[in-house]
Design a protein around this motif. Structure first.
Motif, PDB file in Angstrom:
ATOM      1  N   VAL A  12       0.856  -1.181   0.000  1.00  0.00           N
ATOM      2  CA  VAL A  12       0.000   0.000   0.000  1.00  0.00           C
ATOM      3  C   VAL A  12       0.895   1.236   0.000  1.00  0.00           C
ATOM      4  O   VAL A  12       2.012   1.203   0.525  1.00  0.00           O
ATOM      5  CB  VAL A  12      -0.957  -0.019   1.216  1.00  0.00           C
ATOM      6  N   GLN A  13       0.394   2.315  -0.568  1.00  0.00           N
ATOM      7  CA  GLN A  13       1.180   3.550  -0.600  1.00  0.00           C
ATOM      8  C   GLN A  13       1.063   4.317   0.703  1.00  0.00           C
ATOM      9  O   GLN A  13       0.102   4.142   1.463  1.00  0.00           O
ATOM     10  CB  GLN A  13       0.712   4.421  -1.769  1.00  0.00           C
ATOM     11  N   GLY A  15       0.082   6.816   3.336  1.00  0.00           N
ATOM     12  CA  GLY A  15      -1.194   7.491   3.510  1.00  0.00           C
ATOM     13  C   GLY A  15      -2.403   6.626   3.234  1.00  0.00           C
ATOM     14  O   GLY A  15      -3.542   7.052   3.496  1.00  0.00           O
ATOM     15  N   GLY A  16      -2.172   5.446   2.710  1.00  0.00           N
ATOM     16  CA  GLY A  16      -3.270   4.551   2.376  1.00  0.00           C
ATOM     17  C   GLY A  16      -3.778   3.766   3.576  1.00  0.00           C
ATOM     18  O   GLY A  16      -3.336   3.967   4.712  1.00  0.00           O
ATOM     19  N   SER A  17      -4.730   2.883   3.294  1.00  0.00           N
ATOM     20  CA  SER A  17      -5.361   2.082   4.334  1.00  0.00           C
ATOM     21  C   SER A  17      -5.326   0.613   3.961  1.00  0.00           C
ATOM     22  O   SER A  17      -5.278   0.259   2.777  1.00  0.00           O
ATOM     23  CB  SER A  17      -6.824   2.514   4.515  1.00  0.00           C
ATOM     24  N   LEU A  18      -5.409  -0.224   4.981  1.00  0.00           N
ATOM     25  CA  LEU A  18      -5.407  -1.668   4.778  1.00  0.00           C
ATOM     26  C   LEU A  18      -6.037  -2.302   6.009  1.00  0.00           C
ATOM     27  O   LEU A  18      -5.894  -1.796   7.127  1.00  0.00           O
ATOM     28  CB  LEU A  18      -3.965  -2.174   4.615  1.00  0.00           C
ATOM     29  N   ARG A  19      -6.739  -3.404   5.785  1.00  0.00           N
ATOM     30  CA  ARG A  19      -7.296  -4.140   6.914  1.00  0.00           C
ATOM     31  C   ARG A  19      -6.761  -5.566   6.884  1.00  0.00           C
ATOM     32  O   ARG A  19      -6.881  -6.249   5.870  1.00  0.00           O
ATOM     33  CB  ARG A  19      -8.821  -4.164   6.880  1.00  0.00           C
ATOM     34  N   VAL A  20      -6.195  -5.983   7.997  1.00  0.00           N
ATOM     35  CA  VAL A  20      -5.775  -7.371   8.143  1.00  0.00           C
ATOM     36  C   VAL A  20      -6.736  -8.073   9.088  1.00  0.00           C
ATOM     37  O   VAL A  20      -7.364  -7.444   9.936  1.00  0.00           O
ATOM     38  CB  VAL A  20      -4.317  -7.482   8.653  1.00  0.00           C
ATOM     39  N   SER A  21      -6.846  -9.369   8.898  1.00  0.00           N
ATOM     40  CA  SER A  21      -7.787 -10.140   9.689  1.00  0.00           C
ATOM     41  C   SER A  21      -7.116 -11.368  10.281  1.00  0.00           C
ATOM     42  O   SER A  21      -6.076 -11.830   9.799  1.00  0.00           O
ATOM     43  CB  SER A  21      -8.986 -10.561   8.838  1.00  0.00           C
ATOM     44  N   CYS A  22      -7.748 -11.889  11.312  1.00  0.00           N
ATOM     45  CA  CYS A  22      -7.255 -13.078  11.999  1.00  0.00           C
ATOM     46  C   CYS A  22      -8.454 -13.971  12.268  1.00  0.00           C
ATOM     47  O   CYS A  22      -9.324 -13.622  13.075  1.00  0.00           O
ATOM     48  CB  CYS A  22      -6.574 -12.676  13.293  1.00  0.00           C
ATOM     49  N   LYS A  87       2.315   4.628   7.211  1.00  0.00           N
ATOM     50  CA  LYS A  87       3.637   5.240   7.055  1.00  0.00           C
ATOM     51  C   LYS A  87       4.647   4.158   6.677  1.00  0.00           C
ATOM     52  O   LYS A  87       4.421   2.974   6.976  1.00  0.00           O
ATOM     53  CB  LYS A  87       4.071   5.882   8.370  1.00  0.00           C
ATOM     54  N   PRO A  88       5.770   4.526   6.080  1.00  0.00           N
ATOM     55  CA  PRO A  88       6.787   3.515   5.752  1.00  0.00           C
ATOM     56  C   PRO A  88       7.230   2.719   6.985  1.00  0.00           C
ATOM     57  O   PRO A  88       7.508   1.514   6.871  1.00  0.00           O
ATOM     58  CB  PRO A  88       7.935   4.350   5.189  1.00  0.00           C
ATOM     59  N   GLU A  89       7.261   3.331   8.143  1.00  0.00           N
ATOM     60  CA  GLU A  89       7.690   2.630   9.354  1.00  0.00           C
ATOM     61  C   GLU A  89       6.666   1.623   9.867  1.00  0.00           C
ATOM     62  O   GLU A  89       6.940   0.894  10.817  1.00  0.00           O
ATOM     63  CB  GLU A  89       8.047   3.629  10.464  1.00  0.00           C
ATOM     64  N   GLN A 119       0.372 -17.067  11.679  1.00  0.00           N
ATOM     65  CA  GLN A 119       1.585 -17.253  10.901  1.00  0.00           C
ATOM     66  C   GLN A 119       2.168 -15.937  10.404  1.00  0.00           C
ATOM     67  O   GLN A 119       3.316 -15.893   9.949  1.00  0.00           O
ATOM     68  CB  GLN A 119       1.317 -18.181   9.705  1.00  0.00           C
ATOM     69  N   GLY A 120       1.387 -14.864  10.505  1.00  0.00           N
ATOM     70  CA  GLY A 120       1.848 -13.546  10.084  1.00  0.00           C
ATOM     71  C   GLY A 120       1.429 -13.213   8.670  1.00  0.00           C
ATOM     72  O   GLY A 120       1.273 -14.090   7.824  1.00  0.00           O
ATOM     73  N   THR A 121       1.253 -11.914   8.427  1.00  0.00           N
ATOM     74  CA  THR A 121       0.928 -11.426   7.093  1.00  0.00           C
ATOM     75  C   THR A 121       1.742 -10.154   6.847  1.00  0.00           C
ATOM     76  O   THR A 121       1.830  -9.281   7.718  1.00  0.00           O
ATOM     77  CB  THR A 121      -0.591 -11.178   6.938  1.00  0.00           C
ATOM     78  N   GLN A 122       2.359 -10.068   5.666  1.00  0.00           N
ATOM     79  CA  GLN A 122       3.273  -8.976   5.356  1.00  0.00           C
ATOM     80  C   GLN A 122       2.497  -7.723   4.957  1.00  0.00           C
ATOM     81  O   GLN A 122       1.621  -7.780   4.084  1.00  0.00           O
ATOM     82  CB  GLN A 122       4.212  -9.375   4.223  1.00  0.00           C
ATOM     83  N   VAL A 123       2.856  -6.613   5.582  1.00  0.00           N
ATOM     84  CA  VAL A 123       2.333  -5.308   5.194  1.00  0.00           C
ATOM     85  C   VAL A 123       3.521  -4.449   4.775  1.00  0.00           C
ATOM     86  O   VAL A 123       4.461  -4.272   5.548  1.00  0.00           O
ATOM     87  CB  VAL A 123       1.568  -4.636   6.353  1.00  0.00           C
ATOM     88  N   THR A 124       3.464  -3.946   3.552  1.00  0.00           N
ATOM     89  CA  THR A 124       4.539  -3.106   3.038  1.00  0.00           C
ATOM     90  C   THR A 124       3.960  -1.764   2.623  1.00  0.00           C
ATOM     91  O   THR A 124       3.028  -1.709   1.820  1.00  0.00           O
ATOM     92  CB  THR A 124       5.235  -3.766   1.840  1.00  0.00           C
ATOM     93  N   VAL A 125       4.512  -0.698   3.170  1.00  0.00           N
ATOM     94  CA  VAL A 125       4.065   0.655   2.858  1.00  0.00           C
ATOM     95  C   VAL A 125       5.153   1.313   2.027  1.00  0.00           C
ATOM     96  O   VAL A 125       6.275   1.501   2.487  1.00  0.00           O
ATOM     97  CB  VAL A 125       3.796   1.469   4.126  1.00  0.00           C
ATOM     98  N   SER A 126       4.796   1.643   0.792  1.00  0.00           N
ATOM     99  CA  SER A 126       5.797   2.202  -0.118  1.00  0.00           C
ATOM    100  C   SER A 126       5.656   3.709  -0.216  1.00  0.00           C
ATOM    101  O   SER A 126       4.555   4.252  -0.195  1.00  0.00           O
ATOM    102  CB  SER A 126       5.646   1.572  -1.506  1.00  0.00           C
ATOM    103  N   SER A 127       6.803   4.360  -0.342  1.00  0.00           N
ATOM    104  CA  SER A 127       6.807   5.807  -0.525  1.00  0.00           C
ATOM    105  C   SER A 127       7.144   6.130  -1.984  1.00  0.00           C
ATOM    106  O   SER A 127       6.883   7.196  -2.450  1.00  0.00           O
ATOM    107  CB  SER A 127       7.830   6.461   0.398  1.00  0.00           C
TER     108      SER A 127
END
Length: 127
Positions: A12-13, A15-22, A87-89, A119-127
């Protein structure tokens, strides 16, 4: 055997949004307090958010407060982490965790308090 399945991560870029689920099939989800943690490359796993078994109490790390929202749907045996103004962080692998809880209001904020992990899910925030 308690199994937690994390899903919903992605790219996601800023400032964007994302929803993860478990999702937690096969056990009485409403008996468990839930938490979300994350781990970035080369860093320790850190607390992100937690919710009580009844959903009436939540807790957030200072770094995500006001941007992330934890919730749960006990009827669907699913916990969510809605992430906004990313944010990227925030880039990390996100893990959900569960711990059986007698109290309907208690939240757990440290990793060693939890018994079961996704097991984990990867979230990557790109600038």
């Amino acid at each position: 055997q308690v199994q937690l399945v994390d899903a919903g991560g992605g790219l996601v870029q800023v400032g964007g949004s994302l929803r993860v689920s478990c999702t937690a099939p096969g056990f009485t989800f409403s008996n468990y307090a839930m938490g979300w943690f994350r781990q970035a490359p080369g860093k320790e796993r850190e607390f992100v958010a937690a919710i009580s078994r009844g959903g009436g109490n939540t807790s957030y790390s200072d770094s995500v407060k006001g941007r992330f929202t934890i919730s749960r749907d006990n009827a669907k045996s699913t916990a969510y982490l809605q992430m906004t103004r990313l944010k990227p962080e925030d880039t990390a692998v996100y893990f959900c965790a569960a711990r059986i809880s007698v109290s309907r209001l208690q939240v757990r904020t440290t990793a060693d308090e939890y018994t079961y992990w996704g097991q984990g899910t990867q979230v990557t925030v790109s600038s």
